[in-house]
Design an enzyme around this catalytic site. Structure first.
Site, PDB file in Angstrom:
ATOM      1  N   GLU A 125       0.858  -1.185   0.000  1.00 29.34           N
ATOM      2  CA  GLU A 125       0.000   0.000   0.000  1.00 29.34           C
ATOM      3  C   GLU A 125       0.889   1.227   0.000  1.00 29.34           C
ATOM      4  O   GLU A 125       1.918   1.273   0.686  1.00 29.34           O
ATOM      5  CB  GLU A 125      -0.926  -0.086   1.226  1.00 29.34           C
ATOM      6  CG  GLU A 125      -0.861   1.049   2.149  1.00 29.34           C
ATOM      7  CD  GLU A 125      -1.334   0.723   3.578  1.00 29.34           C
ATOM      8  OE1 GLU A 125      -1.703  -0.426   3.904  1.00 29.34           O
ATOM      9  OE2 GLU A 125      -1.301   1.654   4.384  1.00 29.34           O
TER      10      GLU A 125
ATOM     11  N   HIS B 230      -1.647  -6.069  11.250  1.00 28.18           N
ATOM     12  CA  HIS B 230      -2.519  -7.130  10.740  1.00 28.18           C
ATOM     13  C   HIS B 230      -2.335  -8.456  11.477  1.00 28.18           C
ATOM     14  O   HIS B 230      -1.971  -9.457  10.859  1.00 28.18           O
ATOM     15  CB  HIS B 230      -2.249  -7.360   9.244  1.00 28.18           C
ATOM     16  CG  HIS B 230      -2.526  -6.172   8.377  1.00 28.18           C
ATOM     17  ND1 HIS B 230      -2.085  -6.057   7.085  1.00 28.18           N
ATOM     18  CD2 HIS B 230      -3.233  -5.036   8.616  1.00 28.18           C
ATOM     19  CE1 HIS B 230      -2.493  -4.910   6.562  1.00 28.18           C
ATOM     20  NE2 HIS B 230      -3.187  -4.261   7.485  1.00 28.18           N
TER      21      HIS B 230
ATOM     22  N   ASN C 285      -4.911  -6.182   2.865  1.00 30.39           N
ATOM     23  CA  ASN C 285      -5.401  -5.673   4.149  1.00 30.39           C
ATOM     24  C   ASN C 285      -6.613  -6.524   4.551  1.00 30.39           C
ATOM     25  O   ASN C 285      -7.467  -6.816   3.725  1.00 30.39           O
ATOM     26  CB  ASN C 285      -5.795  -4.208   3.996  1.00 30.39           C
ATOM     27  CG  ASN C 285      -4.725  -3.437   3.254  1.00 30.39           C
ATOM     28  OD1 ASN C 285      -4.501  -3.681   2.074  1.00 30.39           O
ATOM     29  ND2 ASN C 285      -4.047  -2.558   3.919  1.00 30.39           N
TER      30      ASN C 285
HETATM   31  P1  FAE Z   1     -10.700  -5.995  16.160  1.00 37.78           P
HETATM   32  O1  FAE Z   1     -11.210  -5.063  15.134  1.00 37.78           O
HETATM   33  O2  FAE Z   1      -9.332  -5.781  16.719  1.00 37.78           O
HETATM   34  O3  FAE Z   1     -11.762  -5.993  17.360  1.00 37.78           O
HETATM   35  C1  FAE Z   1     -11.556  -6.667  18.575  1.00 37.78           C
HETATM   36  C2  FAE Z   1     -12.198  -5.865  19.686  1.00 37.78           C
HETATM   37  O4  FAE Z   1     -12.208  -6.648  20.884  1.00 37.78           O
HETATM   38  C3  FAE Z   1     -11.437  -4.580  20.037  1.00 37.78           C
HETATM   39  O5  FAE Z   1     -12.351  -3.488  20.032  1.00 37.78           O
HETATM   40  C4  FAE Z   1     -10.871  -4.845  21.435  1.00 37.78           C
HETATM   41  O6  FAE Z   1     -10.787  -3.682  22.234  1.00 37.78           O
HETATM   42  C5  FAE Z   1     -11.874  -5.833  21.984  1.00 37.78           C
HETATM   43  N1  FAE Z   1     -11.313  -6.719  23.029  1.00 37.78           N
HETATM   44  C6  FAE Z   1     -10.139  -7.388  22.999  1.00 37.78           C
HETATM   45  N2  FAE Z   1      -9.989  -8.150  24.115  1.00 37.78           N
HETATM   46  C7  FAE Z   1     -11.121  -7.943  24.868  1.00 37.78           C
HETATM   47  C8  FAE Z   1     -11.548  -8.431  26.121  1.00 37.78           C
HETATM   48  N3  FAE Z   1     -10.814  -9.307  26.825  1.00 37.78           N
HETATM   49  N4  FAE Z   1     -12.730  -7.994  26.617  1.00 37.78           N
HETATM   50  C9  FAE Z   1     -13.495  -7.115  25.908  1.00 37.78           C
HETATM   51  N5  FAE Z   1     -13.123  -6.623  24.700  1.00 37.78           N
HETATM   52  C10 FAE Z   1     -11.958  -7.038  24.184  1.00 37.78           C
HETATM   53  O7  FAE Z   1     -10.732  -7.508  15.659  1.00 37.78           O
HETATM   54  N6  FAE Z   1      -7.213  -3.490   7.789  1.00 37.78           N
HETATM   55  C11 FAE Z   1      -7.733  -3.277   6.565  1.00 37.78           C
HETATM   56  O8  FAE Z   1      -8.362  -4.176   5.999  1.00 37.78           O
HETATM   57  N7  FAE Z   1      -7.568  -2.065   5.937  1.00 37.78           N
HETATM   58  C12 FAE Z   1      -6.855  -1.041   6.511  1.00 37.78           C
HETATM   59  O9  FAE Z   1      -6.757   0.039   5.921  1.00 37.78           O
HETATM   60  C13 FAE Z   1      -6.279  -1.260   7.783  1.00 37.78           C
HETATM   61  N8  FAE Z   1      -5.518  -0.297   8.376  1.00 37.78           N
HETATM   62  C14 FAE Z   1      -5.101  -0.482   9.673  1.00 37.78           C
HETATM   63  C15 FAE Z   1      -4.446   0.560  10.328  1.00 37.78           C
HETATM   64  C16 FAE Z   1      -4.110   0.427  11.675  1.00 37.78           C
HETATM   65  C17 FAE Z   1      -3.413   1.556  12.389  1.00 37.78           C
HETATM   66  C18 FAE Z   1      -4.425  -0.778  12.376  1.00 37.78           C
HETATM   67  C19 FAE Z   1      -4.090  -0.942  13.837  1.00 37.78           C
HETATM   68  C20 FAE Z   1      -5.046  -1.814  11.714  1.00 37.78           C
HETATM   69  C21 FAE Z   1      -5.394  -1.687  10.366  1.00 37.78           C
HETATM   70  N9  FAE Z   1      -6.062  -2.700   9.691  1.00 37.78           N
HETATM   71  C22 FAE Z   1      -6.523  -2.503   8.418  1.00 37.78           C
HETATM   72  C23 FAE Z   1      -6.334  -3.988  10.343  1.00 37.78           C
HETATM   73  C24 FAE Z   1      -7.790  -4.146  10.793  1.00 37.78           C
HETATM   74  O10 FAE Z   1      -8.204  -3.007  11.514  1.00 37.78           O
HETATM   75  C25 FAE Z   1      -7.910  -5.422  11.645  1.00 37.78           C
HETATM   76  O11 FAE Z   1      -7.529  -6.514  10.823  1.00 37.78           O
HETATM   77  C26 FAE Z   1      -9.326  -5.652  12.142  1.00 37.78           C
HETATM   78  O12 FAE Z   1      -9.751  -4.590  12.963  1.00 37.78           O
HETATM   79  C27 FAE Z   1      -9.423  -6.958  12.930  1.00 37.78           C
HETATM   80  O13 FAE Z   1     -10.796  -7.233  13.146  1.00 37.78           O
HETATM   81  P2  FAE Z   1     -11.249  -8.204  14.312  1.00 37.78           P
HETATM   82  O14 FAE Z   1     -12.727  -8.288  14.298  1.00 37.78           O
HETATM   83  O15 FAE Z   1     -10.477  -9.480  14.223  1.00 37.78           O
END
Ligand code: FAE
Length: 531
Positions: A386, A471, A509
């Site tokens: 990217e 990721h 991504n």
């Molecule tokens: P996630 O979105 O991390 O959600 C998990 C949730 O569970 C979070 O809100 C936590 O706070 C919560 N949690 C964790 N443990 C506990 C607990 N014990 N009790 C209660 N709550 C809890 O998981 N991906 C893309 O496809 N495109 C992009 O442009 C992109 N840019 C990114 C930029 C940054 C800076 C970052 C950090 C990531 C980026 N990603 C991107 C990755 C993407 O956001 C990530 O793959 C997803 O958010 C993961 O989704 P999940 O549902 O697995």
């Protein structure tokens, strides 16, 4: 169809949907000790939001428990989130200094002291890697770059061979894109917009060096961004907002899936509660234990709730840590050995190049990437890079990239009985295959363009940002740790729904893949399991 209509309507509703979500996450709706709920979802990121929408639409009252804040209240500056140039306590999860991915400039740390607070971006440190994750209602969608990329079909078939590929590409990827309100950039506008000069410069150099580039879809509203560029609305992507949240323009999950789930009237969101344990309940279902925390992370109450069904959607790291700890502590002893295995960083590595003085990248850079270099077909080292912004608000002549590569290394989670925490076996040196693949592309571009790497942005004299990832994927792989739909079969009523299902790599991504897989799995679970 009805569901899609409702969803799009909710996504477009704006204020009323936000009001419903605020109601769903209001303090009054928080779970209390002794509550008994039909369905409890741990985490409000992509996996959790899809699960909550489809459960509530099926008539099932659903409780989300989220450790981060609700992010619906403005600070004293009138804004919910801070920007990248002046990060304050809202930026970081329980840290006293920021930990920026690009943490140095001219070899000097550019991190800043901040008060400790339950801020929106976590950089969770393991022995060999820092893992960036969103914290709050909406999970990673609050902090990410919004790039919505469908993986290459044959690569998806390789990584998840037990999944019907045609069904994914015909049904679930389109459903995910609709639910996420993904939009495409106006390519004619891209060619003239000041805020994408940095991407045009990188594209020209990549193309002139023999590489193909491609536009990337996004959940950021590109029409809004056009108005930002025209100065007719408050700026967000064009005001150095990304990674610490966007105040406008971005259709994060709280404005799409979660808003639609709240609109059913069957959703509650209990924010600032950390789930610490899940164990069978003698009366049926599961006991879920959680700590309510304040804004410095201190526990103010411990609650236990009974849930008939529990959906782990705490992200690759959150879900894997919880399940590995539950198995080791004897609360869920029959979880299979595959739980905690197969973790990867999606081959992430960052790098930057210094441009010639005449190749200006622009003082105004959109925080939302819109283009990638696609060298995935190179079997000697596939790379999808990217073209990342460096939104410093001043001309820097820097081209920055986040490369996604096919790094074969995989790590495992293990319970550490002396610390009571969960370790991850990943070692920094395991990212060498990612560097090697990215070098094939960027050495070539540097040679052809007679340019050099920047070595001052990731440390002192350090070219590669190889010790962190955006990721995290895996730890609870589909059809290995779970059945083919995310069920933890030793414990009926327990499910995994997030990025931990994906075996360490998806080649692009990841959030569209996570969303689509969750859509597929929850559809089957609702059709076959008793609720
Ligand atoms: P996630 O979105 O991390 O959600 C998990 C949730 O569970 C979070 O809100 C936590 O706070 C919560 N949690 C964790 N443990 C506990 C607990 N014990 N009790 C209660 N709550 C809890 O998981 N991906 C893309 O496809 N495109 C992009 O442009 C992109 N840019 C990114 C930029 C940054 C800076 C970052 C950090 C990531 C980026 N990603 C991107 C990755 C993407 O956001 C990530 O793959 C997803 O958010 C993961 O989704 P999940 O549902 O697995």
């Amino acid at each position: 169809m009805t569901s899609r209509r409702t969803l799009l309507k909710a996504a477009l509703l704006g204020a009323p949907a936000a009001g419903l979500l605020a109601k769903a996450s209001a303090a009054g709706a928080a779970l209390a000790s002794g509550d008994h709920v039909p369905a409890l979802v741990i985490g409000s990121g992509y996996g959790g939001a899809v699960t909550a929408l489809r459960l509530t639409q099926a008539g099932i009252a659903t409780a989300i428990v989220e450790m981060g804040m609700a992010w619906n209240t403005a600070g004293s500056d009138g804004k919910v989130f801070c920007d990248m140039l002046s990060p304050d306590q809202r930026s970081s999860w329980l840290r006293t200094t920021t930990d920026q991915p690009v943490g140095y400039f001219l070899g000097v740390s550019i991190n800043k002291s901040i008060p400790k607070y339950t801020g929106v971006l976590d950089s969770e440190k393991f022995a060999g890697i820092r893992i960036y994750q969103g914290r709050g209602v909406g999970g990673g969608s609050l902090v990410n770059g919004g790039m919505a990329v469908v993986p290459k079909r044959d690569y998806f078939a390789q990584i998840l061979p037990s999944v019907d590929v045609a069904a994914m590409y015909d049904t679930y990827f389109p459903r995910a894109n609709a639910g996420l309100a993904v939009n495409a950039i106006d390519t004619a506008w891209f060619e003239t917009a000041d805020c994408y000069q940095y991407a045009r410069v990188s594209r020209a150099q990549a193309n002139a060096s023999g590489y193909t580039t491609t536009f990337l879809n996004n959940v950021y509203d590109f029409d809004y961004m056009k108005q930002e560029q025209a100065n007719t609305v408050p700026r967000s992507a064009l005001a150095s907002e990304v990674i610490y949240g966007n105040n406008y323009g971005k259709r994060s999950l709280d404005k799409s899936y979660l808003a639609a789930a709240a609109a059913t009237g069957r959703l509650t969101i209990t924010a600032q509660h950390v789930v610490t344990a899940v164990a069978p309940n003698a009366a049926g279902g599961y006991t879920v234990t959680m700590n309510q925390i304040d804004t410095v992370g201190a526990t103010v109450a411990t609650k236990t709730v009974r849930a008939d069904h529990v959906f782990f959607a705490a992200g690759s790291i959150g879900t894997s840590k919880l399940l590995v700890a539950m198995r080791a502590q004897g609360l869920l002893p029959n979880l299979p050995a595959a739980v905690g295995q197969g973790w990867g960083n999606n081959g992430n590595v960052m790098v930057a190049r210094a441009n010639h003085i005449w190749n200006t990248t622009g003082a105004l850079e959109s925080g939302m990437p819109a283009m990638g270099i696609d060298n995935w077909a190179d079997t000697a080292g596939p790379v999808f890079a990217e073209i990342a912004p460096f939104p410093a608000g001043t001309e820097l002549w820097i081209s920055l990239y986040l490369a996604i590569t096919k790094n074969p290394n995989r790590a495992a989670f293990s319970f550490n009985s002396s610390t009571g925490g969960v370790d991850l076996s990943w070692q920094t040196a395991w990212n060498q295959p990612a560097i090697d693949a990215a070098k094939r592309v960027f050495d070539t571009i540097n040679k052809k363009q007679v340019t050099v790497y920047r070595s001052d942005l990731f440390g002192v004299n350090k070219v590669w940002g190889d010790d962190f990832t955006y990721h995290p994927l895996g730890g609870c792989i589909l059809n290995q740790a779970t059945d083919n739909y995310g069920r933890l079969t030793a414990y009926p009523g327990l499910y995994v729904m997030d990025g931990s299902l994906i075996p360490g790599s998806t080649g692009v991504n990841p959030f569209v893949t996570i969303t689509a897989l969750a859509e597929r799995n929850i559809e089957r679970i609702l059709a076959t399991d008793a609720f």
